[in-house]
Design a protein around this motif. Structure first.
Motif, mmCIF file in Angstrom:
data_model
loop_
_atom_site.group_PDB
_atom_site.id
_atom_site.type_symbol
_atom_site.label_atom_id
_atom_site.label_comp_id
_atom_site.label_asym_id
_atom_site.label_seq_id
_atom_site.Cartn_x
_atom_site.Cartn_y
_atom_site.Cartn_z
ATOM 1 N N HIS A 114 9.634 4.777 -6.712
ATOM 2 C CA HIS A 114 8.449 5.531 -7.736
ATOM 3 C C HIS A 114 8.694 6.876 -7.675
ATOM 4 O O HIS A 114 7.734 7.809 -7.784
ATOM 5 C CB HIS A 114 7.031 5.168 -7.071
ATOM 6 N N ASN A 141 0.220 9.952 4.086
ATOM 7 C CA ASN A 141 -0.175 9.281 2.661
ATOM 8 C C ASN A 141 -1.204 8.244 2.926
ATOM 9 O O ASN A 141 -1.552 7.594 1.846
ATOM 10 C CB ASN A 141 1.160 8.316 2.496
ATOM 11 N N ARG A 176 12.922 0.236 -2.162
ATOM 12 C CA ARG A 176 11.368 0.256 -2.618
ATOM 13 C C ARG A 176 10.551 1.754 -2.471
ATOM 14 O O ARG A 176 9.801 2.212 -3.578
ATOM 15 C CB ARG A 176 10.847 -0.850 -1.919
ATOM 16 N N TRP A 198 0.926 -1.190 -0.145
ATOM 17 C CA TRP A 198 -0.140 -0.134 -0.085
ATOM 18 C C TRP A 198 0.986 1.270 -0.042
ATOM 19 O O TRP A 198 0.584 2.100 -0.686
ATOM 20 C CB TRP A 198 -1.004 0.065 1.471
ATOM 21 N N ASN A 199 2.301 1.193 0.677
ATOM 22 C CA ASN A 199 2.676 2.252 0.661
ATOM 23 C C ASN A 199 3.100 2.848 -0.509
ATOM 24 O O ASN A 199 3.782 3.895 -0.548
ATOM 25 C CB ASN A 199 4.056 2.158 1.981
ATOM 26 N N VAL A 200 3.510 1.800 -1.249
ATOM 27 C CA VAL A 200 4.074 2.272 -2.579
ATOM 28 C C VAL A 200 3.105 2.299 -3.813
ATOM 29 O O VAL A 200 3.284 2.683 -4.842
ATOM 30 C CB VAL A 200 5.075 1.324 -3.034
ATOM 31 N N GLY A 201 1.694 2.682 -3.261
ATOM 32 C CA GLY A 201 0.655 2.891 -4.183
ATOM 33 C C GLY A 201 0.119 1.906 -4.939
ATOM 34 O O GLY A 201 -0.437 2.021 -5.976
ATOM 35 N N ALA A 210 8.905 1.971 6.393
ATOM 36 C CA ALA A 210 8.581 1.725 7.904
ATOM 37 C C ALA A 210 9.826 1.310 8.720
ATOM 38 O O ALA A 210 10.613 0.973 8.272
ATOM 39 C CB ALA A 210 7.663 0.482 7.549
ATOM 40 N N ARG A 243 1.381 8.130 8.829
ATOM 41 C CA ARG A 243 0.432 7.463 8.078
ATOM 42 C C ARG A 243 -0.880 8.153 7.654
ATOM 43 O O ARG A 243 -1.585 8.091 6.600
ATOM 44 C CB ARG A 243 -0.012 6.111 8.731
ATOM 45 N N ARG A 273 0.025 8.332 -3.224
ATOM 46 C CA ARG A 273 1.042 7.635 -2.252
ATOM 47 C C ARG A 273 2.309 7.268 -3.159
ATOM 48 O O ARG A 273 3.479 7.286 -2.570
ATOM 49 C CB ARG A 273 0.499 5.984 -2.024
ATOM 50 N N ARG A 274 2.141 7.263 -4.427
ATOM 51 C CA ARG A 274 3.413 7.266 -5.097
ATOM 52 C C ARG A 274 4.315 8.636 -5.102
ATOM 53 O O ARG A 274 5.471 8.598 -5.299
ATOM 54 C CB ARG A 274 3.133 6.938 -6.703
ATOM 55 N N MET A 313 7.614 5.813 1.629
ATOM 56 C CA MET A 313 7.539 5.493 2.944
ATOM 57 C C MET A 313 8.492 4.480 3.205
ATOM 58 O O MET A 313 8.259 3.359 2.914
ATOM 59 C CB MET A 313 6.026 5.005 3.268
ATOM 60 N N THR A 338 -2.495 5.975 4.488
ATOM 61 C CA THR A 338 -2.458 4.516 4.759
ATOM 62 C C THR A 338 -3.357 4.320 6.096
ATOM 63 O O THR A 338 -3.855 3.259 6.506
ATOM 64 C CB THR A 338 -1.152 3.847 4.835
#
Ligand SMILES: Nc1ncnc2c1ncn2[C@@H]1O[C@H](COP(=O)(O)OP(=O)(O)OP(=O)(O)O)[C@@H](O)[C@H]1O
Ligand SMILES: [Mg+2]
Lengths: 302, 257
Positions: free
Chosen positions: B169, B57, B165, A184-187, B96, B54, B89-90, B94, B59
């Motif tokens: 994006h 973005n 990761r 989810w964090n990367v869309g 974690a 959170r 979000r892209r 983020m 989430t």
């Protein structure tokens, strides 16, 4: 530290000895109980094999029943059971998996989804004879499928659905939430997450759950007896496609019941051999489920 | 290219309240983050740092029973009104606190985001994978086994994979949530160097338990405590002998409970 203190600390004192004795006893008792599980299985299989011995050969499987079902083989019943099982799974597996994905991945905690959950749980507890009556009313009469393979498979499908949903949900829930969050964090959308990460990592549990339902569907008598399985049906020896789906068929469970209780003068070993075939079918399917599980586990990715 | 004014607000948070069920964890905080600055966020456990990220973005929406009020704007756009939340979000990378190597190959771990965004050309994907792994200081260790599983890397490597990761994006904002928990000091230093590089084209929010890390990297530092901002000022002031609020000094010096 010298040797004598070491001895005093770790040596056996009476309470320690008592604990060890209890531990050994407990292990022995529990182990014996677990081992006792093997005994009934061995007894059942052994008894059946001995009584069935004169009829156990490939001919028995491929041949059709003869002389008013007192002799011959069980081919029509065997094929009928395969038909029913695969057709019912063709209905219940896709629906069950998709429903479970919805419930586990999409559903919010609201009254509607709680009702669905409750329905699934209660459906799993409905006795099979009730499913049989429902199938009779819904598929045979209301939907006008008549007494047919379709009606019988749909009835079996309804019966297996809740268990498939439960097994699939459990498999999905075993995928750590952190994986989903990372996606989810990367869309990624929910669906992309499910497709890329959740399903590939729960597929072993899902498949095992489904395959185990095969054995249940194969063994049920009442639901199919009410909706589409008959006493006898003339079929060619070894014919792989003897039935149309809107026809009635024979099935192993029903056949076993018939020749054991309804038909006089059946050759003595035939019911036992029929039971062996049914049991072998179920055990083979279970073995397939277990080896699939072992295989997929060995490739487990975290 | 337009010359970006020095104090342009990239993110603006106004009266942000967040509650999990009945429990409110952010009590109406307001602040803004400037374009291309590193904002350090420090504060004891449970102060709401992760929750804040959170919210940015969105989430937070995946946690049932949360309630958010107040506004957060990114580039002047209210995040709760954006049409395409996935694009939002892209825009935000983020990282974690706990490393998450997805059960995919190392290559796919990094290519996941561009792929979900619709990029399919293998050449483009490979270029992104290499660039991001280099930025996360992981390329040299994994370049020969890009097709092995990301979950089989060591904890520290997985953390850098997580960073790669987050960069994959090409976000404009990078949120790092205690990224150095699982990494040794040498690698941490290497990544800090990378961050100093990245800040020229990214806005960075650096949540950290290591106050010295904020001191080394951040332009401004925010001290969050029990869901409220105690102090937000330039890092020099926060870490000086006399910040405005005595609690800040206590926390920074480690006196704080
Ligand atoms: N999913 C959740 N459900 C309920 N409460 C939560 C949830 N996540 C966080 N909280 C609560 O919100 C508060 C803030 O948590 P948060 O994780 O934002 O703190 P933090 O500042 O990141 O702490 P840490 O430094 O330990 O990471 C805590 O009191 C926590 O119990
Ligand atoms: Mg946190």
């Amino acid at each position: 530290m010298n040797a004598s203190t070491g001895h005093a600390m770790f040596g056996e004192t009476p309470p320690v000895r008592r604990k060890l004795r209890q531990e050994a006893l407990a292990q022995w008792v529990f182990g014996a109980m677990a081992a006792a599980m093997i005994v009934p299985l061995l007894l059942i299989v052994g008894y059946l094999v001995v009584r069935a011995a004169p009829s156990l050969n490939l001919e028995f499987l491929l041949e059709v029943p003869k002389r008013g079902m007192t002799e011959g083989g069980i081919w029509p019943a065997f094929v009928g059971t395969l038909y029913l099982v695969f057709l019912s799974l063709a209905f219940s597996a896709p629906i069950g998996i998709l429903a479970a994905v919805y419930l586990n991945e999409y559903a919010r905690d609201n009254w509607f989804n709680r009702v669905i959950n409750l329905a699934v749980i209660n459906l799993a507890g409905v006795p099979s004879i009730v499913h049989a009556l429902f199938g009779l009313g819904a598929f045979v009469y209301a939907a006008r499928f008549g007494y047919s393979i379709i009606s019988a498979s749909l009835t079996l499908a309804i019966m297996t659905l809740p268990v498939i949903i439960a097994a699939t949900r459990e498999a999905l829930a075993s995928v750590p939430r952190s994986f989903r969050e990372a996606c989810w964090n990367v869309g990624a959308t929910r669906w992309q997450t499910i497709w890329a990460v959740v399903l590939p990592n729960s597929i072993s549990g899902i498949l095992t759950g489904i395959i185990l339902e095969v054995s249940r569907a194969a063994g049920e008598t009442a639901p199919v007896m009410f909706t589409g399985v008959v006493f006898f049906k003339a079929v060619e020896r070894g014919d792989l496609f003897p039935y149309y789906l809107n026809e009635q068929c024979m099935a192993l469970s029903m056949h076993l019941y018939t020749i054991s209780t309804q038909v006089p003068g059946v050759k003595e070993s035939i019911p036992f051999a029929t039971a062996i075939v049914l049991l072998a079918l179920v055990l083979m399917v279970n073995a397939a489920a277990i080896s699939l599980r072992v295989y997929l586990r060995s490739r487990k990715k975290w | 290219m337009v010359n970006v004014p020095a104090i342009e607000k990239h993110i603006e948070v106004t009266g942000l309240r967040l509650s999990y069920g009945m429990k409110e964890v952010l009590h109406g905080i307001s602040f803004d983050i400037r374009r291309h600055e590193i904002l350090g966020v420090i504060g004891p456990a449970q102060s709401g740092k992760t929750s804040l990220l959170r919210c940015i973005n969105r989430t937070i929406e995946f946690t049932p029973g949360t309630h958010v009020s107040g506004t957060i704007t990114v580039d002047g756009e209210d995040v709760r009104k954006v049409r395409d939340v996935y694009a939002l979000r892209r825009k935000i990378g983020m990282v974690a606190p706990l490393p998450v190597g997805l059960p995919l190959s190392i290559r796919e771990n990094v290519a996941l985001a561009p792929r979900s965004a619709g990029l399919t050309r293998k050449g483009d994907l490979d270029a992104i994978v290499e660039q991001c792994l280099r930025q996360a200081a992981l390329w040299d260790e994994v370049k020969d086994r890009l097709d092995s599983l990301g979950t089989k890397l060591s904890g520290g490597q997985q953390q850098r994979l997580t960073i790669a990761r987050a960069l994959s994006h090409q976000p404009e904002i990078l949120c790092l949530d205690e990224f150095s928990i699982a990494i040794d000091p040498v690698t941490t230093m290497r990544i800090e160097e990378v961050l100093k590089e990245l800040r020229h084209h990214m806005t960075i929010i650096l949540v950290t338990n290591l106050t010295q890390q904020a001191r080394r990297l951040a332009d401004r530092t925010m001290f969050l405590w029990k869901g409220e901002i105690v102090e937000l000022d330039t890092t020099d002031v926060i870490f000086s002998a006399k910040p405005t609020d005595p609690r800040t000094r206590d926390y920074v010096e480690g006196v704080f409970g």
